[in-house]
Design an enzyme around this catalytic site. Structure first.
Site, PDB file in Angstrom:
ATOM      1  N   LEU A 153      23.278 -13.954   6.192  1.00 20.52           N
ATOM      2  CA  LEU A 153      22.456 -13.992   7.418  1.00 20.52           C
ATOM      3  C   LEU A 153      22.067 -12.597   7.908  1.00 20.52           C
ATOM      4  O   LEU A 153      21.771 -12.424   9.093  1.00 20.52           O
ATOM      5  CB  LEU A 153      23.148 -14.796   8.533  1.00 20.52           C
ATOM      6  CG  LEU A 153      23.403 -16.283   8.208  1.00 20.52           C
ATOM      7  CD1 LEU A 153      24.059 -16.992   9.395  1.00 20.52           C
ATOM      8  CD2 LEU A 153      22.121 -17.011   7.839  1.00 20.52           C
TER       9      LEU A 153
ATOM     10  N   ALA B 114      19.658 -14.015  -3.265  1.00 21.74           N
ATOM     11  CA  ALA B 114      20.332 -13.111  -2.333  1.00 21.74           C
ATOM     12  C   ALA B 114      20.088 -11.661  -2.739  1.00 21.74           C
ATOM     13  O   ALA B 114      20.764 -11.137  -3.615  1.00 21.74           O
ATOM     14  CB  ALA B 114      21.833 -13.417  -2.329  1.00 21.74           C
TER      15      ALA B 114
ATOM     16  N   TYR C 288      13.698  -1.069  -5.792  1.00 21.11           N
ATOM     17  CA  TYR C 288      13.718  -2.528  -5.633  1.00 21.11           C
ATOM     18  C   TYR C 288      13.351  -3.204  -6.953  1.00 21.11           C
ATOM     19  O   TYR C 288      14.100  -4.041  -7.475  1.00 21.11           O
ATOM     20  CB  TYR C 288      12.759  -2.958  -4.514  1.00 21.11           C
ATOM     21  CG  TYR C 288      12.453  -4.429  -4.556  1.00 21.11           C
ATOM     22  CD1 TYR C 288      13.451  -5.371  -4.312  1.00 21.11           C
ATOM     23  CD2 TYR C 288      11.169  -4.901  -4.875  1.00 21.11           C
ATOM     24  CE1 TYR C 288      13.183  -6.734  -4.383  1.00 21.11           C
ATOM     25  CE2 TYR C 288      10.893  -6.245  -4.952  1.00 21.11           C
ATOM     26  CZ  TYR C 288      11.897  -7.156  -4.708  1.00 21.11           C
ATOM     27  OH  TYR C 288      11.638  -8.508  -4.785  1.00 21.11           O
TER      28      TYR C 288
ATOM     29  N   LYS D 226      15.805  -5.395  -9.780  1.00 17.44           N
ATOM     30  CA  LYS D 226      15.530  -6.752 -10.298  1.00 17.44           C
ATOM     31  C   LYS D 226      15.445  -6.730 -11.820  1.00 17.44           C
ATOM     32  O   LYS D 226      15.907  -7.658 -12.489  1.00 17.44           O
ATOM     33  CB  LYS D 226      14.216  -7.267  -9.699  1.00 17.44           C
ATOM     34  CG  LYS D 226      14.292  -7.563  -8.205  1.00 17.44           C
ATOM     35  CD  LYS D 226      15.017  -8.870  -7.961  1.00 17.44           C
ATOM     36  CE  LYS D 226      15.019  -9.253  -6.486  1.00 17.44           C
ATOM     37  NZ  LYS D 226      15.560 -10.586  -6.240  1.00 17.44           N
TER      38      LYS D 226
ATOM     39  N   ASN E 237       2.692 -12.438  -5.062  1.00 13.45           N
ATOM     40  CA  ASN E 237       2.911 -12.302  -3.606  1.00 13.45           C
ATOM     41  C   ASN E 237       3.170 -13.648  -2.941  1.00 13.45           C
ATOM     42  O   ASN E 237       2.233 -14.416  -2.693  1.00 13.45           O
ATOM     43  CB  ASN E 237       1.715 -11.598  -2.972  1.00 13.45           C
ATOM     44  CG  ASN E 237       1.722 -10.118  -3.275  1.00 13.45           C
ATOM     45  OD1 ASN E 237       1.717  -9.716  -4.440  1.00 13.45           O
ATOM     46  ND2 ASN E 237       1.776  -9.296  -2.238  1.00 13.45           N
TER      47      ASN E 237
ATOM     48  N   ARG F 208      -4.177  -8.528  -4.734  1.00 14.73           N
ATOM     49  CA  ARG F 208      -2.892  -9.173  -5.035  1.00 14.73           C
ATOM     50  C   ARG F 208      -3.123 -10.651  -5.325  1.00 14.73           C
ATOM     51  O   ARG F 208      -4.102 -11.235  -4.893  1.00 14.73           O
ATOM     52  CB  ARG F 208      -1.930  -9.059  -3.826  1.00 14.73           C
ATOM     53  CG  ARG F 208      -1.491  -7.630  -3.515  1.00 14.73           C
ATOM     54  CD  ARG F 208      -0.526  -7.112  -4.568  1.00 14.73           C
ATOM     55  NE  ARG F 208      -0.077  -5.761  -4.278  1.00 14.73           N
ATOM     56  CZ  ARG F 208      -0.724  -4.655  -4.663  1.00 14.73           C
ATOM     57  NH1 ARG F 208      -1.866  -4.739  -5.341  1.00 14.73           N
ATOM     58  NH2 ARG F 208      -0.235  -3.464  -4.379  1.00 14.73           N
TER      59      ARG F 208
ATOM     60  N   ASP G 277       1.762   1.638  -4.011  1.00 14.42           N
ATOM     61  CA  ASP G 277       1.003   0.396  -4.188  1.00 14.42           C
ATOM     62  C   ASP G 277       0.098   0.460  -5.415  1.00 14.42           C
ATOM     63  O   ASP G 277      -0.843   1.253  -5.439  1.00 14.42           O
ATOM     64  CB  ASP G 277       0.103   0.138  -2.968  1.00 14.42           C
ATOM     65  CG  ASP G 277       0.784  -0.681  -1.903  1.00 14.42           C
ATOM     66  OD1 ASP G 277       1.784  -1.359  -2.218  1.00 14.42           O
ATOM     67  OD2 ASP G 277       0.298  -0.656  -0.756  1.00 14.42           O
TER      68      ASP G 277
HETATM   69  N1  UDP Z   1      -1.118  -4.225   3.207  1.00 17.61           N
HETATM   70  C1  UDP Z   1      -2.008  -3.673   4.123  1.00 17.61           C
HETATM   71  N2  UDP Z   1      -1.633  -3.575   5.432  1.00 17.61           N
HETATM   72  C2  UDP Z   1      -0.405  -3.968   5.867  1.00 17.61           C
HETATM   73  C3  UDP Z   1       0.514  -4.529   4.938  1.00 17.61           C
HETATM   74  C4  UDP Z   1       0.112  -4.642   3.618  1.00 17.61           C
HETATM   75  O1  UDP Z   1      -3.131  -3.288   3.769  1.00 17.61           O
HETATM   76  O2  UDP Z   1      -0.109  -3.824   7.069  1.00 17.61           O
HETATM   77  C5  UDP Z   1      -1.531  -4.340   1.807  1.00 17.61           C
HETATM   78  C6  UDP Z   1      -0.609  -3.637   0.831  1.00 17.61           C
HETATM   79  O3  UDP Z   1      -1.038  -2.306   0.651  1.00 17.61           O
HETATM   80  C7  UDP Z   1      -0.781  -4.488  -0.422  1.00 17.61           C
HETATM   81  C8  UDP Z   1      -1.073  -5.887   0.112  1.00 17.61           C
HETATM   82  O4  UDP Z   1      -1.470  -5.701   1.469  1.00 17.61           O
HETATM   83  O5  UDP Z   1      -1.879  -4.067  -1.164  1.00 17.61           O
HETATM   84  C9  UDP Z   1       0.125  -6.793   0.088  1.00 17.61           C
HETATM   85  O6  UDP Z   1       1.213  -6.112   0.673  1.00 17.61           O
HETATM   86  P1  UDP Z   1       2.587  -6.806   1.025  1.00 17.61           P
HETATM   87  O7  UDP Z   1       3.448  -5.794   1.694  1.00 17.61           O
HETATM   88  O8  UDP Z   1       2.332  -8.095   1.758  1.00 17.61           O
HETATM   89  O9  UDP Z   1       3.180  -7.223  -0.395  1.00 17.61           O
HETATM   90  P2  UDP Z   1       3.489  -6.333  -1.712  1.00 17.61           P
HETATM   91  O10 UDP Z   1       2.218  -6.385  -2.532  1.00 17.61           O
HETATM   92  O11 UDP Z   1       3.876  -4.974  -1.279  1.00 17.61           O
HETATM   93  O12 UDP Z   1       4.591  -7.094  -2.365  1.00 17.61           O
END
Ligand code: UDP
Length: 323
Positions: free
Chosen positions: A32, A72, A139, A143, A168, A219, A283
Site C-alpha cells: 500500500l 509489485a 526502471y 524489469k 502505455n 505512444r 523520452d
Molecule cells: N507527456 C507530456 N506531458 C505530461 C506528461 C507526459 O507531454 O505532462 C508525454 C510524455 O513526454 C510521453 C507521453 O506523454 O511522450 C506519455 O507519457 P507518460 O508519462 O504518460 O508515459 P510514458 O510514455 O513515460 O510511459
C-alpha cells in the site's frame, strides 16, 4: 488460489477484478505504498512487502496458491534515475525473494508485469519481441533484469513464466468501479483530464520538435481492461503447457501527445489549456508495439483499442473516482 502481488495498484487491481469476475479466488498482497486498499473490492487483501520473507512464507503456507501475478514494483522513470537503489532493491531483490518462496512451496507459474521501457530507444517501429533490449533508465533495466532471471529460473528450476511488456497502460474499468490514481500523477491522460476538469491549470506538452507527424511524442495507449484480459490468457496459456515467453501488449497504433489532447477535448467537451514545453529527458520519440505474437499465441485481441473509448473510460472514472 491466485496470488496477485501488487494487486492494489492500477493494473494489478484491474487484473484482480477480472480474475474474480471469472470465478477465481484471489489473494492480493500489497504494501500500500502506492496502491489503494479501495481498489481491492474482491478477494483477500494481505498487507505486506515482498521484501518480508517471513510474511511471504506465512501467506504461501496459509493459502493453496497455484499461480502468481506479479505487479509489485516501483514505476516512476524519473525517480529511478535519481534513486536507482530503491528500484533495484524493490523491483529486483524483492522479486528474488518471491521466486525463492514460490520454489519452496512448489509454485512454478508466474505472469510478470514487464514494460516496453526494456527496449529503450527502438531502431524501428512497430517493436517486435525479438528486437534488442537496451533500457535507458534504471526502471527499464530493473524489469529487464527480472526477465533474464525468469529465463534462467525456467532453465534451471522449471519455473513457467510469461513476461508481458506493456506499452502505455491507460483507461479505466468500463463500469467505473476502479481506475487510475497515482500520487504524484505523472501520466499523460490523467494529467490532461485534470486540466479538463479545472483541477490543474494546463497540460504541458513535453517536446514539439520530435521527428514525428506533429512534433510531439507518439505512444501506443492500451486499455487497462485489455491488459487484464491478456494476463488471464497468459495464465491459461501456461496452464495448457505453453512455452515460457515474453509478449508485447499494445494496440499497434500510435497517438501523438497533441492527438491525445484533441481526443480529450472531444470526449470531455472542455477546454484544455496547453503549454508547449521542452522535451522530457529520456523520452524516445515513438514507441509502438506489435502484439501479433500475443494475438497468435495467447488468442488476445484488444476490445477497447479506440483512443476515444480509452479517454472516455478514464474521464468517467476521473469524474466519479473513489480514491
Ligand atoms: N507527456 C507530456 N506531458 C505530461 C506528461 C507526459 O507531454 O505532462 C508525454 C510524455 O513526454 C510521453 C507521453 O506523454 O511522450 C506519455 O507519457 P507518460 O508519462 O504518460 O508515459 P510514458 O510514455 O513515460 O510511459
Amino acid at each position: 488460489m491466485i496470488l496477485v502481488a501488487g494487486g492494489a495498484g492500477y493494473i494489478g487491481s484491474h487484473v484482480n477484478q477480472m480474475l474474480q469476475k471469472q470465478g477465481y479466488e484471489t489473494i492480493v498482497l500489497d504494501n500500500l505504498v502506492y496502491g489503494h486498499k479501495e481498489a481491492v473490492k474482491q478477494g483477500i487483501l494481505e498487507i505486506g512487502s515482498l521484501g518480508d520473507t517471513a510474511r511471504l512464507e506465512e501467506i504461501f503456507e496459509q493459502y493453496p496458491i497455484e499461480a502468481v501475478f506479479h505487479f509489485a514494483a516501483y514505476a516512476y522513470v524519473g525517480e529511478s534515475v535519481k534513486d536507482p537503489g530503491k528500484y533495484y532493491n524493490n523491483n529486483v531483490v524483492n522479486t528474488l525473494h518471491l521466486l525463492d518462496v514460490m520454489a519452496r512451496h512448489g509454485v512454478n507459474m508466474i505472469v510478470f508485469s514487464s514494460t516496453c521501457a526494456t527496449y529503450g530507444v527502438p531502431e524501428q517501429i512497430p517493436i517486435v519481441e525479438e528486437m534488442e533490449q537496451r533500457p535507458i533508465n534504471p526502471y527499464g533495466a530493473s524489469k529487464l533484469m527480472i526477465e533474464r532471471i525468469l529465463s534462467d529460473y525456467h532453465n534451471a528450476y522449471g519455473v513457467h513464466y510469461c513476461c508481458l511488456r506493456y506499452f502505455n497502460a491507460a483507461g479505466a474499468d468500463p463500469a467505473g468501479e476502479i481506475g487510475e490514481s497515482h500520487t504524484p500523477e505523472t501520466h499523460l491522460i490523467p494529467l490532461i483530464l485534470m486540466a479538463a476538469a479545472g483541477d490543474r491549470e494546463n497540460i504541458r506538452v513535453f517536446g514539439t520538435d520530435y521527428p514525428t507527424r506533429d512534433g510531439s511524442c507518439i505512444r501506443d495507449y492500451i486499455h487497462v481492461t485489455d491488459l487484464a484480459d491478456a494476463h488471464i490468457k497468459a495464465m491459461d496459456y501456461l496452464k495448457r503447457g505453453g512455452k515460457s515467453a515474453c509478449f508485447n501488449l499494445g494496440n499497434g497504433v500510435g497517438h501523438s501527445v497533441l492527438e491525445v489532447i484533441e481526443a480529450a477535448r472531444k470526449v470531455t467537451g472542455r477546454e484544455i489549456p496547453v503549454i508547449l514545453d521542452e522535451r522530457r529527458p529520456g523520452d524516445p520519440p515513438a514507441l509502438v508495439g506489435s502484439a501479433k505474437k500475443a494475438e497468435k499465441e495467447l488468442g488476445w485481441i484488444p476490445r477497447y483499442g479506440d483512443i476515444n473509448t480509452i479517454v472516455s473510460h478514464a474521464w468517467n472514472w476521473y469524474c466519479n473516482r473513489k480514491y
